[in-house]
Structures are given as C-alpha cells and as structure tokens.
Design an enzyme around this catalytic site. Structure first.
Site, PDB file in Angstrom:
ATOM      1  N   ARG A  11       0.666  -0.649  -0.139  1.00 36.23           N
ATOM      2  CA  ARG A  11      -0.063   0.348   0.093  1.00 36.23           C
ATOM      3  C   ARG A  11       1.003   0.987   0.294  1.00 36.23           C
ATOM      4  NH1 ARG A  11      -4.663  -2.327   0.964  1.00 36.23           N
ATOM      5  NH2 ARG A  11      -4.690  -4.021   3.037  1.00 36.23           N
ATOM      6  N   ARG A  13     -13.086  -4.528   6.365  1.00 38.28           N
ATOM      7  CA  ARG A  13     -13.069  -3.109   6.100  1.00 38.28           C
ATOM      8  C   ARG A  13     -14.517  -2.687   5.922  1.00 38.28           C
ATOM      9  NH1 ARG A  13      -8.297  -0.519   4.607  1.00 38.28           N
ATOM     10  NH2 ARG A  13      -7.478  -1.726   3.105  1.00 38.28           N
TER      11      ARG A  13
HETATM   12  O1  F6P Z   1      -8.363  -5.162   1.794  1.00 39.19           O
HETATM   13  C1  F6P Z   1      -8.690  -5.939   2.472  1.00 39.19           C
HETATM   14  C2  F6P Z   1      -8.282  -6.068   3.607  1.00 39.19           C
HETATM   15  O2  F6P Z   1      -7.651  -8.330   3.990  1.00 39.19           O
HETATM   16  C3  F6P Z   1      -9.314  -6.027   4.594  1.00 39.19           C
HETATM   17  O3  F6P Z   1     -10.151  -6.501   4.635  1.00 39.19           O
HETATM   18  C4  F6P Z   1      -8.505  -5.392   6.108  1.00 39.19           C
HETATM   19  O4  F6P Z   1      -9.613  -4.551   6.734  1.00 39.19           O
HETATM   20  C5  F6P Z   1      -7.518  -4.690   5.410  1.00 39.19           C
HETATM   21  O5  F6P Z   1      -7.123  -5.572   3.657  1.00 39.19           O
HETATM   22  C6  F6P Z   1      -6.376  -5.047   6.389  1.00 39.19           C
HETATM   23  O6  F6P Z   1      -5.150  -4.074   5.810  1.00 39.19           O
HETATM   24  P1  F6P Z   1      -3.238  -4.600   5.824  1.00 39.19           P
HETATM   25  O7  F6P Z   1      -2.923  -5.818   4.788  1.00 39.19           O
HETATM   26  O8  F6P Z   1      -3.188  -3.220   5.753  1.00 39.19           O
HETATM   27  O9  F6P Z   1      -3.607  -4.913   6.941  1.00 39.19           O
END
Ligand code: F6P
Length: 322
Positions: free
Chosen positions: A72, A172
């Site tokens: 990200r 989410r």
């Molecule tokens: O977008 C996919 C997801 O797994 C969501 O369901 C969750 O809230 C988020 O990513 C978790 O994000 P990260 O990988 O940044 O912890």
C-alpha cells in the site's frame, strides 16, 4: 515486440499467482514481452522492474499471496513519485500495464493515467468485494471458502459446549464477506456496516429460541461495524445469558490455496485485460457482472462507491427476521 508489465497493489488475494502465470503465458503467446513490477507501486517508484519468463511462474498456480509482492504505497499519492514511476516505465519501454488491486489502487491509477497517459487495464482483486461496477473481485471465493471452513469448525465447539461464538470477518466498510458467510453457514446473527441493527430486537427472539431448545449461537460480524466485537460477546453473555467466545479470523482469510473458481477467474480476467489493451482500450477496468465480462472506464469504477447487491440485502433482512 511491445512490452507489457503487471503489478499487484493493496491487500494480496489468492488468485494473484494464477493471474501472474497466465499473464506471462498469454503475453508470450501474443508476442509481447512480459515484465513484473515487484512490490506494487512502491516497486514501480523504486524501479523494481524485471523481464519475466516461464521459469518465474512455474509451480505457482496453487499458491496464495503474490510471488511479485504487493504494497500500500503512501508515496504514490505524491506527484513527484508518480513522475519517477513513469520514468521507470519509460526506461524499460513498457507500453502497457495490467494492475491487480482494490479501489484505493484504482484511484491511484486513475490519477496516474490522467497525468502521464500510461495505458493500463485494471483487474479487481480484493477479498472485500467492494469495488464499484463489478459483482466479483478476484480472491473472494477463496476467502469465503476459508471462512466457511473456519465457521464449520467453530460450530463443532459451539454445539459441544453450548456456547455462543462471535466470529469476525474482514471486509473493511463492506459487509459482503460476513453476509455471504452468515447465509451459507446458517448463522443466527449477522452484523454488517451497511445496516444498523437493533440488538434489543434480537434479544427477545434469541430468548424465545433458547426456551424452545436452542443450545448455541453463531454470530458472524464484519470488522467495519460500529460496535466492537468484544461488545457483541458481552451482549450475548449479559443479555442472552450464554457463555460466549470470540474468534477473529483475521489474515487466515486472505491466504490459502486459490480455489478452482479463483484460478479460472484469474485466467479469464487476465485474458480480457490483455485483449482489451491489445484492442486499444487505454484506461479501463475489466468487470464481471451477470456471468459476463465488460470493460468500464477507470472513472466509473474508481470514483464511485460500491453498494451491496440489493438481492443480498434482501436476504440479510430475511436472516435478521426481527
Ligand atoms: O482490503 C483487504 C483487507 O484484508 C481488509 O479486509 C482489511 O481491513 C485490510 O485489508 C487489512 O489491511 P492490511 O493488510 O494493511 O493490514
């Protein structure tokens, strides 16, 4: 020979590796030179770009996650880094890009396209299934199957001990995973961010059910609801009067061997994405609805808010029955 690259952005999904495999094979079949961009937009900014071959994708079709990494990228939100990203693509003479990602990644791509005109096709890929314009995102089927296996296992203890279990899914702001899982696992309670539920109404019903012989409860709740998962467990203990445990499924639902459905969808999404690019579609997302694929403009996808399917919402109302 034209050069084409692929990158994965945002949360990884099971289905990305089968997509990478088909990308390489389909590119070579169409006399395109395939490139991998490692670690998502972060890697694009840092020039982690390499030509790919059959060897890179041998033996990955059955693996979850993504062999080329994902990220990200905070930096990609800034114009200077996007310029650097464009220069890196130019260094490798990459004409076309296939992007696997979620809504945040598509929003980034929409800006990138407007600024630098990089031709691309987006493939919706997120377990949340929350991208506007498509009813299916790659990885959702595998996630649902992992959740189903977990809930089935938890039911064994719930029924053996006469307990309530509050099981939290990811998603989410979108309740898709929780709702479909609740419907297909026979859960008594489902809470999703899209609908404000009145727990007091459930209290009366659950107490009547206990009086009529119910021994245990399964509650599937989405991570995006306003209440904390522990609060729901406390509600079961205090208001319903049943011993309760919490199970947060977390990241197990994002990994695992891709299902047959996700492998096939990966194949189809990639074929359509690359066909679209070869036919001159420069800024589209390949979407899946009612059993068919269609190209939608990135603006129609990235700038719109996903809403939960109305048919599913009607089932939610049936399930709530309060
Ligand atoms: O977008 C996919 C997801 O797994 C969501 O369901 C969750 O809230 C988020 O990513 C978790 O994000 P990260 O990988 O940044 O912890």
């Amino acid at each position: 020979m034209k050069n084409i690259a692929i990158l994965c952005s945002g949360g990884d999904v099971s289905g990305m590796n089968p997509a990478l495999k088909h990308f390489v094979e389909y590119a070579l079949k169409n006399r395109l030179k395939p490139y991998f961009i490692y670690d998502g937009f972060e890697g694009l900014i840092d020039n982690k770009i390499k030509e790919a071959s059959y060897c890179d994708v041998a033996g990955i079709i059955n693996k979850g996650g993504t062999k080329i990494g994902s990220s990200r990228s905070e930096r990609f939100m800034h114009a200077t880094y996007r310029k650097q990203a464009k220069e890196n693509l130019q260094k490798h003479a990459i004409d076309m890009l296939v992007l696997l990602g979620g809504d945040g990644s598509f929003r980034g791509m929409e800006i990138f396209y407007k600024e630098h005109g990089i031709k691309f096709c987006g493939i919706p890929a997120t377990i949340d299934n929350d991208i506007a314009g498509t009813s299916y995102c790659l990885g959702v089927d595998t996630a649902l199957n992992i959740i189903r296996t977990a809930i089935d296992a938890i039911r064994d203890t719930a029924s053996s001990f006469g307990r309530a279990f509050v099981i939290e899914t990811m998603g989410r702001e979108c309740g898709y995973l929780a709702l479909v899982s609740a419907l297909t696992s026979g859960a008594e309670l489902c809470l999703i961010p899209e609908i404000t539920s009145d727990l007091a109404a459930y209290e009366k019903r659950f107490k009547t059910e206990i009086a009529n012989g119910r021994k245990y409860f399964l509650a599937i709740i989405s991570e995006g609801i306003k209440e904390d998962t522990q609060e729901i467990a406390q509600w079961f203990e205090e208001k319903i009067g049943i011993e309760t445990r919490v199970s947060i499924l977390g990241y197990i639902q994002r990994g695992g061997n891709p299902t047959v459905y996700d492998r096939l969808m990966a194949y189809k999404f990639v074929s359509h994405a690359m066909n679209g690019l070869l036919q001159g579609m420069d800024d589209s997302v390949i979407c899946y609805n009612d059993g068919g694929f269609s190209y939608k403009s990135i603006e129609d996808v990235a700038l719109k808010k996903y809403t939960l399917d109305t048919e599913l919402l009607s089932y939610f109302k049936e399930l709530s029955n309060v």
